[in-house]
Design an enzyme around this catalytic site. Sequence first.
Site, PDB file in Angstrom:
ATOM      1  N   THR A 138     123.323  65.004 -13.267  1.00 52.59           N
ATOM      2  CA  THR A 138     124.325  65.814 -13.857  1.00 52.59           C
ATOM      3  C   THR A 138     123.842  67.140 -14.175  1.00 52.59           C
ATOM      4  O   THR A 138     122.784  67.414 -14.778  1.00 52.59           O
ATOM      5  CB  THR A 138     124.951  65.154 -14.990  1.00 52.59           C
ATOM      6  OG1 THR A 138     125.519  63.838 -14.579  1.00 52.59           O
ATOM      7  CG2 THR A 138     125.920  65.989 -15.782  1.00 52.59           C
ATOM      8  N   VAL A 167     134.903  56.271 -15.634  1.00 50.00           N
ATOM      9  CA  VAL A 167     134.341  57.557 -16.541  1.00 50.00           C
ATOM     10  C   VAL A 167     132.804  57.231 -17.144  1.00 50.00           C
ATOM     11  O   VAL A 167     132.498  56.413 -17.689  1.00 50.00           O
ATOM     12  CB  VAL A 167     135.245  57.766 -17.668  1.00 50.00           C
ATOM     13  CG1 VAL A 167     134.839  59.030 -18.409  1.00 50.00           C
ATOM     14  CG2 VAL A 167     136.596  58.197 -17.069  1.00 50.00           C
ATOM     15  N   GLY A 168     131.969  58.362 -16.922  1.00 51.02           N
ATOM     16  CA  GLY A 168     130.656  58.041 -17.551  1.00 51.02           C
ATOM     17  C   GLY A 168     130.450  58.702 -18.940  1.00 51.02           C
ATOM     18  O   GLY A 168     131.525  59.286 -19.461  1.00 51.02           O
TER      19      GLY A 168
HETATM   20  C1  SD4 Z   1     127.258  59.396 -15.062  1.00 46.53           C
HETATM   21  N1  SD4 Z   1     125.658  60.471 -16.406  1.00 46.53           N
HETATM   22  O1  SD4 Z   1     128.407  59.763 -14.390  1.00 46.53           O
HETATM   23  C2  SD4 Z   1     126.251  60.619 -15.279  1.00 46.53           C
HETATM   24  C3  SD4 Z   1     125.463  60.603 -13.884  1.00 46.53           C
HETATM   25  C4  SD4 Z   1     124.299  61.547 -14.130  1.00 46.53           C
HETATM   26  O2  SD4 Z   1     122.734  62.751 -14.451  1.00 46.53           O
HETATM   27  O3  SD4 Z   1     123.520  61.596 -13.966  1.00 46.53           O
HETATM   28  N2  SD4 Z   1     123.763  62.139 -14.655  1.00 46.53           N
HETATM   29  O4  SD4 Z   1     126.936  58.411 -15.195  1.00 46.53           O
END
Ligand code: SD4
Length: 273
Positions: A138, A167-168
């Site tokens: 991200t 949703v993260g």
């Molecule tokens: C998620 N945190 O959707 C995000 C993915 C991610 O680096 O890397 N992040 O879980």
Amino acid sequence: MDFIVGTWSFCYDAIKQGEEMFRNQTNCMDTIEKTINYIEEDELYGPCIVGRGGPPNSAGYREYDAALMDGATLRFGAVTALRGIPNAVSVARAVMERSPHSMLSGEGAGLFAKGQGFISRETPTPQNTQVPGGGHDTLGVIAVGQDRNLAVGVSTSGAPGKHPGRVGDSALPGGGLYANPQGAACCSGDGDEILKFCPSFHIVHLISQGRSPQDACEEVVQNIYRQNKHMEIAVIAADIKGQYGACSTVQSWTDPLTQKQYPGFPYVIWSKD
Ligand code: SD4
């Protein structure tokens, strides 16, 4: 700008490209939005998980989470599970500036975006995407301005192969990002785990109590690691005095352009001096 700090190596090109503009730019929000847009629009950066280059969800299309937060005013705007509009951080900014809400999700976020003139443009998704480091890429950017303000923004297509509507942490205030008048922080990593710890809020809270960003990042990541030794998390933070910090549990990362592997978690800093 005084300085900019961003997650992962691909941030370097975006920051390099905007360097001249940053010198004279005083608006943190514009700086963050333009920096993130550069990566969101670039398919080259697949397989990192941002914008047009990001991998699809389990149904074969991309859904984006993005958000922005201003330190001085706590203004916040976010979109989650937004389909078909890769410059999701700009939609998040429109939510913040042109709606009475703070976060819009899924179909409703798409309707709002269309109403604001954003064009839906789904590009083909890659087959069998190999995302380095399990997909923790991200993009998070913090900007600290000469006017002594600061802001933070994030954008992601989220965990590869996620369920539609998932949703993260990334666009959740306190989870994937947070800012107040004293400091700002953002995260990258395993969002299904990260959001249980509110790490960005925790880091900024510690900065508000007088801790340095580096100290705050280390304390929060160590605290999480004690409770969960298997999750990947990477954090960056900055304070209004112009100090920055970072910490992560990431063992190694793969450069999305060269596919070379490196140890640790890379982040990029640009400073006007
Ligand atoms: C998620 N945190 O959707 C995000 C993915 C991610 O680096 O890397 N992040 O879980």
